[in-house]
Structures are given as C-alpha cells and as structure tokens.
Design a protein around this motif. Sequence first.
Motif, PDB file in Angstrom:
ATOM      1  N   ILE A 465       0.832  -1.209   0.000  1.00  0.00           N
ATOM      2  CA  ILE A 465       0.000   0.000   0.000  1.00  0.00           C
ATOM      3  C   ILE A 465       0.868   1.262   0.000  1.00  0.00           C
ATOM      4  O   ILE A 465       0.569   2.239  -0.688  1.00  0.00           O
ATOM      5  N   GLY A 466       1.939   1.258   0.763  1.00  0.00           N
ATOM      6  CA  GLY A 466       2.747   2.468   0.938  1.00  0.00           C
ATOM      7  C   GLY A 466       3.644   2.795  -0.232  1.00  0.00           C
ATOM      8  O   GLY A 466       4.088   3.940  -0.368  1.00  0.00           O
ATOM      9  N   LYS A 467       3.944   1.789  -1.073  1.00  0.00           N
ATOM     10  CA  LYS A 467       4.819   2.003  -2.240  1.00  0.00           C
ATOM     11  C   LYS A 467       4.072   1.598  -3.510  1.00  0.00           C
ATOM     12  O   LYS A 467       4.381   0.583  -4.133  1.00  0.00           O
ATOM     13  N   PRO A 468       3.075   2.394  -3.913  1.00  0.00           N
ATOM     14  CA  PRO A 468       2.296   2.027  -5.103  1.00  0.00           C
ATOM     15  C   PRO A 468       3.159   2.077  -6.363  1.00  0.00           C
ATOM     16  O   PRO A 468       4.171   2.779  -6.428  1.00  0.00           O
ATOM     17  N   VAL A 469       2.728   1.312  -7.350  1.00  0.00           N
ATOM     18  CA  VAL A 469       3.464   1.249  -8.615  1.00  0.00           C
ATOM     19  C   VAL A 469       3.344   2.572  -9.360  1.00  0.00           C
ATOM     20  O   VAL A 469       2.287   3.215  -9.360  1.00  0.00           O
ATOM     21  N   GLY A 470       4.424   2.982  -9.990  1.00  0.00           N
ATOM     22  CA  GLY A 470       4.406   4.212 -10.772  1.00  0.00           C
ATOM     23  C   GLY A 470       4.371   5.455  -9.905  1.00  0.00           C
ATOM     24  O   GLY A 470       4.960   5.504  -8.827  1.00  0.00           O
ATOM     25  N   LYS A 471       3.642   6.466 -10.398  1.00  0.00           N
ATOM     26  CA  LYS A 471       3.584   7.747  -9.693  1.00  0.00           C
ATOM     27  C   LYS A 471       2.294   7.922  -8.892  1.00  0.00           C
ATOM     28  O   LYS A 471       1.939   9.034  -8.511  1.00  0.00           O
ATOM     29  N   LYS A 472       1.621   6.820  -8.626  1.00  0.00           N
ATOM     30  CA  LYS A 472       0.385   6.901  -7.857  1.00  0.00           C
ATOM     31  C   LYS A 472       0.676   7.340  -6.433  1.00  0.00           C
ATOM     32  O   LYS A 472       1.696   6.977  -5.846  1.00  0.00           O
ATOM     33  N   LYS A 473      -0.245   8.113  -5.871  1.00  0.00           N
ATOM     34  CA  LYS A 473      -0.108   8.573  -4.495  1.00  0.00           C
ATOM     35  C   LYS A 473      -0.597   7.491  -3.538  1.00  0.00           C
ATOM     36  O   LYS A 473      -1.655   6.897  -3.757  1.00  0.00           O
ATOM     37  N   PRO A 474       0.161   7.195  -2.467  1.00  0.00           N
ATOM     38  CA  PRO A 474      -0.288   6.169  -1.510  1.00  0.00           C
ATOM     39  C   PRO A 474      -1.638   6.530  -0.899  1.00  0.00           C
ATOM     40  O   PRO A 474      -1.906   7.694  -0.582  1.00  0.00           O
ATOM     41  N   LYS A 475      -2.475   5.544  -0.732  1.00  0.00           N
ATOM     42  CA  LYS A 475      -3.781   5.760  -0.121  1.00  0.00           C
ATOM     43  C   LYS A 475      -3.668   5.696   1.401  1.00  0.00           C
ATOM     44  O   LYS A 475      -2.708   5.154   1.948  1.00  0.00           O
ATOM     45  N   ALA A 476      -4.663   6.258   2.072  1.00  0.00           N
ATOM     46  CA  ALA A 476      -4.652   6.284   3.542  1.00  0.00           C
ATOM     47  C   ALA A 476      -4.577   4.861   4.082  1.00  0.00           C
ATOM     48  O   ALA A 476      -5.318   3.974   3.636  1.00  0.00           O
ATOM     49  N   PHE A 477      -3.682   4.655   5.053  1.00  0.00           N
ATOM     50  CA  PHE A 477      -3.434   3.305   5.551  1.00  0.00           C
ATOM     51  C   PHE A 477      -3.007   3.361   7.013  1.00  0.00           C
ATOM     52  O   PHE A 477      -2.643   4.424   7.531  1.00  0.00           O
ATOM     53  N   VAL A 478      -3.049   2.223   7.669  1.00  0.00           N
ATOM     54  CA  VAL A 478      -2.627   2.118   9.069  1.00  0.00           C
ATOM     55  C   VAL A 478      -1.208   1.551   9.113  1.00  0.00           C
ATOM     56  O   VAL A 478      -0.975   0.427   8.649  1.00  0.00           O
ATOM     57  N   TYR A 479      -0.299   2.326   9.655  1.00  0.00           N
ATOM     58  CA  TYR A 479       1.078   1.873   9.800  1.00  0.00           C
ATOM     59  C   TYR A 479       1.412   1.675  11.280  1.00  0.00           C
ATOM     60  O   TYR A 479       0.856   2.354  12.149  1.00  0.00           O
ATOM     61  N   ARG A 480       2.308   0.764  11.526  1.00  0.00           N
ATOM     62  CA  ARG A 480       2.885   0.604  12.862  1.00  0.00           C
ATOM     63  C   ARG A 480       4.218   1.332  12.817  1.00  0.00           C
ATOM     64  O   ARG A 480       5.144   0.904  12.120  1.00  0.00           O
ATOM     65  N   ILE A 481       4.307   2.452  13.531  1.00  0.00           N
ATOM     66  CA  ILE A 481       5.499   3.295  13.432  1.00  0.00           C
ATOM     67  C   ILE A 481       6.253   3.318  14.762  1.00  0.00           C
ATOM     68  O   ILE A 481       5.686   3.106  15.830  1.00  0.00           O
ATOM     69  N   HIS A 482       7.526   3.580  14.661  1.00  0.00           N
ATOM     70  CA  HIS A 482       8.399   3.642  15.839  1.00  0.00           C
ATOM     71  C   HIS A 482       9.418   4.740  15.595  1.00  0.00           C
ATOM     72  O   HIS A 482      10.226   4.650  14.675  1.00  0.00           O
ATOM     73  N   ASP A 483       9.343   5.794  16.412  1.00  0.00           N
ATOM     74  CA  ASP A 483      10.197   6.963  16.216  1.00  0.00           C
ATOM     75  C   ASP A 483      11.611   6.701  16.715  1.00  0.00           C
ATOM     76  O   ASP A 483      11.867   5.752  17.462  1.00  0.00           O
ATOM     77  N   GLN A 484      12.523   7.573  16.327  1.00  0.00           N
ATOM     78  CA  GLN A 484      13.902   7.482  16.797  1.00  0.00           C
ATOM     79  C   GLN A 484      13.970   7.726  18.296  1.00  0.00           C
ATOM     80  O   GLN A 484      13.096   8.377  18.875  1.00  0.00           O
ATOM     81  N   PRO A 485      15.013   7.214  18.966  1.00  0.00           N
ATOM     82  CA  PRO A 485      15.149   7.449  20.402  1.00  0.00           C
ATOM     83  C   PRO A 485      15.278   8.935  20.694  1.00  0.00           C
ATOM     84  O   PRO A 485      15.767   9.704  19.858  1.00  0.00           O
ATOM     85  N   GLU A 486      14.816   9.313  21.878  1.00  0.00           N
ATOM     86  CA  GLU A 486      14.979  10.695  22.315  1.00  0.00           C
ATOM     87  C   GLU A 486      16.471  10.990  22.414  1.00  0.00           C
ATOM     88  O   GLU A 486      17.241  10.216  22.998  1.00  0.00           O
ATOM     89  N   ALA A 487      16.895  12.124  21.848  1.00  0.00           N
ATOM     90  CA  ALA A 487      18.329  12.438  21.738  1.00  0.00           C
ATOM     91  C   ALA A 487      19.026  12.438  23.091  1.00  0.00           C
ATOM     92  O   ALA A 487      20.151  11.927  23.226  1.00  0.00           O
ATOM     93  N   THR A 488      18.370  13.006  24.112  1.00  0.00           N
ATOM     94  CA  THR A 488      19.019  13.089  25.425  1.00  0.00           C
ATOM     95  C   THR A 488      19.208  11.708  26.040  1.00  0.00           C
ATOM     96  O   THR A 488      20.243  11.429  26.657  1.00  0.00           O
ATOM     97  N   ARG A 489      18.210  10.816  25.873  1.00  0.00           N
ATOM     98  CA  ARG A 489      18.336   9.459  26.419  1.00  0.00           C
ATOM     99  C   ARG A 489      19.436   8.683  25.711  1.00  0.00           C
ATOM    100  O   ARG A 489      20.186   7.933  26.337  1.00  0.00           O
ATOM    101  N   LEU A 490      19.500   8.853  24.396  1.00  0.00           N
ATOM    102  CA  LEU A 490      20.534   8.163  23.633  1.00  0.00           C
ATOM    103  C   LEU A 490      21.915   8.672  24.026  1.00  0.00           C
ATOM    104  O   LEU A 490      22.872   7.902  24.154  1.00  0.00           O
ATOM    105  N   GLN A 491      22.022   9.979  24.263  1.00  0.00           N
ATOM    106  CA  GLN A 491      23.301  10.564  24.675  1.00  0.00           C
ATOM    107  C   GLN A 491      23.701  10.066  26.060  1.00  0.00           C
ATOM    108  O   GLN A 491      24.872   9.752  26.309  1.00  0.00           O
ATOM    109  N   ASP A 492      22.726   9.971  26.976  1.00  0.00           N
ATOM    110  CA  ASP A 492      23.009   9.443  28.319  1.00  0.00           C
ATOM    111  C   ASP A 492      23.509   8.004  28.237  1.00  0.00           C
ATOM    112  O   ASP A 492      24.454   7.624  28.943  1.00  0.00           O
ATOM    113  N   LEU A 493      22.854   7.198  27.390  1.00  0.00           N
ATOM    114  CA  LEU A 493      23.286   5.809  27.201  1.00  0.00           C
ATOM    115  C   LEU A 493      24.705   5.765  26.649  1.00  0.00           C
ATOM    116  O   LEU A 493      25.549   4.990  27.122  1.00  0.00           O
ATOM    117  N   SER A 494      24.980   6.617  25.676  1.00  0.00           N
ATOM    118  CA  SER A 494      26.313   6.655  25.069  1.00  0.00           C
ATOM    119  C   SER A 494      27.375   7.051  26.092  1.00  0.00           C
ATOM    120  O   SER A 494      28.462   6.456  26.143  1.00  0.00           O
TER     121      SER A 494
END
Length: 753
Positions: A465-494
């Motif tokens: 659904i998210g990568k339609p063939v050609g130049k078609k625009k993706p239709k509304a869909f439900v994704y399972r998303i996961h954002d990048q770690p919070e910068a401060t937490r990642l820095q503390d871990l590092s």
Amino acid sequence: MATNKKKGQRTQAKQLYAAIDEYINNQGNKTFNYKQVSHAIGVDSPAASKAVAMRLAELEFDGEIIEIAPGKYRAPSRGTVALGTFSRRSNGKNSVILDGDDEAIFVAERNSLHALNGDKVKVLVAAHKKGTEPECKVIEILEPNEQVFIGTLKVEKSYATLSTDSKFLATDIFIPKNKLHGGKTGDKAVVVITDWAQDEKNPKGEVVDILGKNGENTTEMHAILAEFGLPYRYPEAVEKAADKIGAGITPEEVAKRVDMRDVTTFTIDPKDAKDFDDALSLRRLPNGNWEAGVHIADVTHYVLPDSIIDKEAQRRATSVYLVDRVVPMLPEHLSNGICSLRPDEEKLTFSCLFEMDKDANVINSKICRTVTKSNRRFTYEEAQDVIETGKGDYAEEILTLDRFAKILRKRRFELGSVEFDREEVRFDIDDTGHPVSVYFKVSKDSNKLIEEFMLLANRTVAEYIGKPVGKKKPKAFVYRIHDQPEATRLQDLSNLARNFGYRIKTSGSAKDINKSINKMLADIKNKPEENLLSILAIRSMAKAIYSTDNIGHYGLGFDYYTHFTSPIRRFPDMMVHRLLARYMDGGRSVNHDKLEEQCKHSSSQEQLAANAERASIKYKQVEFLADRLGEIYDGIISGVTEWGLYVELNENKCEGLVPIRDLADDYYDFDERNYCLIGRRTHTRYCLGDRVRVQVARANIEKKIVDFALLDDKGRPRQDVAGNDIGAKEALANGGKKKNKSPFPRKMKRGKR
C-alpha cells in the motif's frame, strides 16, 4: 531619645513603601520610573527620591515588578487565563498540564475546585516571584473526565465509605446507603463520584458494580481491568450476535479464493493458546524454489463494519493478557471457534505467499484471500523439539522454514534492526489463582521462526500500500510506526557506555546507530555491566504506535511496517484487512482524519492493556513474595529514584523497593543523570545495574507494594548510625519465617559484626 528616632524612621519607611505599592497597583500595564513615582506620592527631597529608587530596585530584584529598560518599570501581569488537563495525585501534588505545553503547574487542593484526574479545566496562572515555582487556580471545570474508582467497601449504620488505593485520590469516598446497590463490608466495588462540594473533604459517590469479595483472585483481576477503564465482561447482546454467525465456507465462497486446502499447513503457538490466528504453509515449486505461505484468519469476512460486534471490538481495540486469563477482543465463538485456525478444519484466510529461493531471497510475493486447512497444531515446545532433533511431524517443512527464518533474521540485524532479548516472567498458579512458582519465557528458534515470517508478512502488506506502482499517491493506511530514540536518552546511554569502554553512535543513520547498540548488547553478555546497559538501552527507545503518517519503524529498521497478522486480538489488524481488501478491489482512499482517530484510540487502548498486564504481574509478584517474608535473595538494582531503589530478584524476577527512608546509615542524594543514589558522608553509591542482596521486609497485597531491606556483603541486615538493623526486624514482625538462603549461619547475632 535615639530609640524614638529609629521608630520614627521605620514608620516613615513603612509609609513610603505603602505609598509606592499603592501607586504601582494602580498603574496596570503602564510604565514608570522613580521620578514619576516620587512626584505622584508627593516626595520631593533628594534623599526621599533616592529611597524611592532603592525601593523600586528591591521590588524588581524580588520579582514584584519588571524592569523593561534601565530605570523603567512596570507591574507584572497578575494572572493569565489558560486551558489544560488536571492531574490529581493522592500525595497532594496536584497540577495542570497546559494545552500546547508539557510543563506541569502546581495546584493547591484549596484551589482545585475538586477537579478529578483528566478533567479539562480553565485555570488562572498566577504571576510568581523569582526563584519560586509557578502556581495556578482552577476557575472552571470544562469537561469532566469520566472515571471510576475501585476500592473496598465499609458499611456503617447510616452510611458507607469506599477505601481506594488510587494514586489519583487521597480521601475515602462517602456513599449514602441508598447508593450502595447491595454492596456489603469487604466487597470490592466500582464507584463513580457524584458530587464533591467545595467545602467538603470527602466526595460523595455511588456504587455502579460489585466485583466480589476483596482478595479473591477473579475479583482482583476484574479490579485491575476496571482500574484502567478496560471491560471485564462481554455484553450479552454482542455474544448473542456472534453465536448466530456460521462458518459459511460454501462452494461459492471457495470459488472466490485461492484454494490451499491440500498444501501442508500448520500452526505454532503457546501451549495454552486457544485462538490461532496465524498458520504457515510450505511447498516445493516446479522450478525448485519454495512457496512459503503466511495465512491469517479472515476475521473481517465475519465481522462486518458498524455491526454490534465490530463496534465492541473497536471500543476494546485489543485483547488483554493478564497473568491468569485472556480478556478477548472478540466473542469466544469467533476468537476460539470460527476464526481460529484449528487443525483439520477448513478456514477462510487472508494470506501472503512468498516464492523463495534456497537462500531465502523473496523472488515474488502475492497477497490474496484463501481457504486453508491446518494439518497439525504445534506448541512452541513441540516445534522446537523438531528443530533440535530433526525428527517429527512435517520435519522437512519446519526445518526449511527455520533455516529461512535464521537467514531473514541475520539479514534484518545487518540492516539495522535492534536486538533485544529479555526474559518474560510467568507464574504457575493453583486452582484459586494463587502463584506457587515462577518460570521464564525464553524465546527459542521456534518462536523466532514465527516472528520472522510474521514480520515479513507485515512489511510486505505495508509496502504494497505504501509504495504504489508508478507515480500513484499512496492511499490512507494504518502503519505501525516507531520513532527514533529521544536524543538526550541516547546521549546518556552513550556517555555511560563509554565509561565501560563501549561506543554507541548518537548521530548518523538509524542503521548505523542500531548496529552500534547491537554490538554493545552482544559485547556485554555475561559481564557485570550487562544489567545496567541493557536496561538503559531498552529505556532509550520510543514507544511504537499506530498512525496514518508513516515514518517507518526505527527498532525494526523497516521503512514500511504494519500489523496484519493478528486480527483476532488487535483491531488495527482488522482495519488493515479491510483497507487491503478495499484497495485490492480498486476502491478509493478512505477518510484520512477518521482513520487517524481510530489509530490514536487503538494506541491508547494498547497502552492501557499493557499497563493492566503489568499490574496483574505485579499483583502476583506481591502475592508470591508475601508468602516469603524474611527470605533473602540476590538481585540487581533495576530502578533508581528519589524515593529509593527498585531491585529485581535474580531467582524469580520479582521486583520490590528499598525505600530511601530505610537507607538510614547516611543521607543519600539522587544523581538523576547517572542513575545513582550517593551517600553524603560515606560516598556509598547505589547505581542502576548494581548487584545487591536483599531481604523481603514488607508485602502489601492491597497496594501491590513490596519493600526489601538491603543486606551487607556478608548477608547481614545493614545498620543505621545507631547500630539498629534496617528492615529485617519488620520482616519477621510481619509474620515472615526467616528461611536462610544466605550461606551464612542462622545463629548470627543481629547488630554484631
């Protein structure tokens, strides 16, 4: 004479200050300087004008007025009206989170209008002096948050009270006799607040449900569900509607689908599972490649949009997995019956078919509706035995899929997926629901086999659904998303990892960052720092949610990901099935905003379900340790807070608190950045991940609290500065029989070194 002169000077100064204050209070937002103030209050001598200038400087320093230019002042705003969400706490630290701002502003109880947790309110934010915390006052409750309170009833002659353990309420709820609805002393009840007069300490309420007797297992499990606003009973009308649904596998329906009933197919699930929503198939193709099939119960064929069953499923959004039971999203007639892919039964399924070569490369894929028939139901243990011995039913198919899964898994981590492998705690419980022992759920090859093929199917559907063939625009869909770690937490871990000689990237591509985290997790295996760094690595990650706005899944390293494989227990999977069927048939895109609302609701319900699951585990942990007061265990510090140390026991993974008040040998400061408590006098450090020895000191089943007493390195109770044992005495006073798990003798005298 001199004394009278000083008194006269103080009187003059007070009069001067009063005149200045009165002038300032009448200026509104107008600006002024010392000359204007002096003239207005009738001061004309140089000495008096100097005193006015000094007073204005003092007021500015104290935050009473604002200097907007050198020597030019104005009065601060005396208050700002704003909207926000009220946060009530039983410790009296009430606050309001203003709309569009994450800052919590304190609200004293006298200024709360008795708003309840989650109420939408209008507040007056008061101006505050320098160095003081801001404060606000509730002036109107705009939208009361519907909520219930769970507690134990005590019925007196003319009234009753509900004693609640809610962290959102500090007082008992008064219940008139005519609002008890059959409740008796000792009953666990669900109560709503009906009135809370401003001049009364206790709110009034009404019983809306009786859960059962306090302490009974089913009562307590239902209380946990009610606490989080989750349903604990199924509406009778929904059950009846489900019971009317038949399997409907007619020749006409089969003709619309790909018939795979003759292809070797099986399920692999936990030994106590009853709802089988996914199955795998495998067959050799004429060209020598393999066709692996991921078959998912076609729930939406039976549950129609806007039906009574669909509305109930959407409201619940997920099945809830407590320690001793599953509270299903769908009625059992569907979840455990018609939709469940039970062996030797024909089932309607939604499938992803993958043509794979000998190296597990996907040559072609196809998404289609199918009809299947499972040949066998495997438990994870049975499938694992086939993998380890190479023998058993359908050994060739299982071994081939296992080999493919291992290649897919290796490839996934090479491309940046994060590898977390934590043990899960499970309880063996008796017929009454009481925990008698603990075991750990460990992910083995059979689990990972299923995981990899589910991930492959979910990603394939999202890309379709998210990568339609050609130049078609993706239709509304439900994704399972996961954002990048919070910068401060990642820095503390590092920063902490660097102290142990490990390097974690904090910038660059997600792939590079995740590969550095995986390398650290591999390198710390069985090392002293493993507990500390693995805990922090998990905590650095964001929470995965559902959304129509695809930002990819950071933890998996996928650009496109969704949930397609569990429609029996997750409503977003049902949404995905419907959207997929609609778009495969050429349908137009659905309303984006409405879909996003459903995504947010599902994410919220998922979090509530996770909280309820953790609460049920915590309840069983407290029950388990209440039988073991006085016993000694080794553990690790799993959390460090300003109120104490959380310790996870090695033997059973139960967690309890060493209260900071019991660390009486010194005064300890909380080092938030380094996750430590540090003694001022002794400089003793207790840090996240440290190994410690503790004794079970207190267990409050009602409040789900366990307290541990910290022992010294010889297994003896630590002492306060006066030489008194800390915590051990209480453990025995609470009825514990000290079973000495320490290697040290029982006869050791307390208080002696």
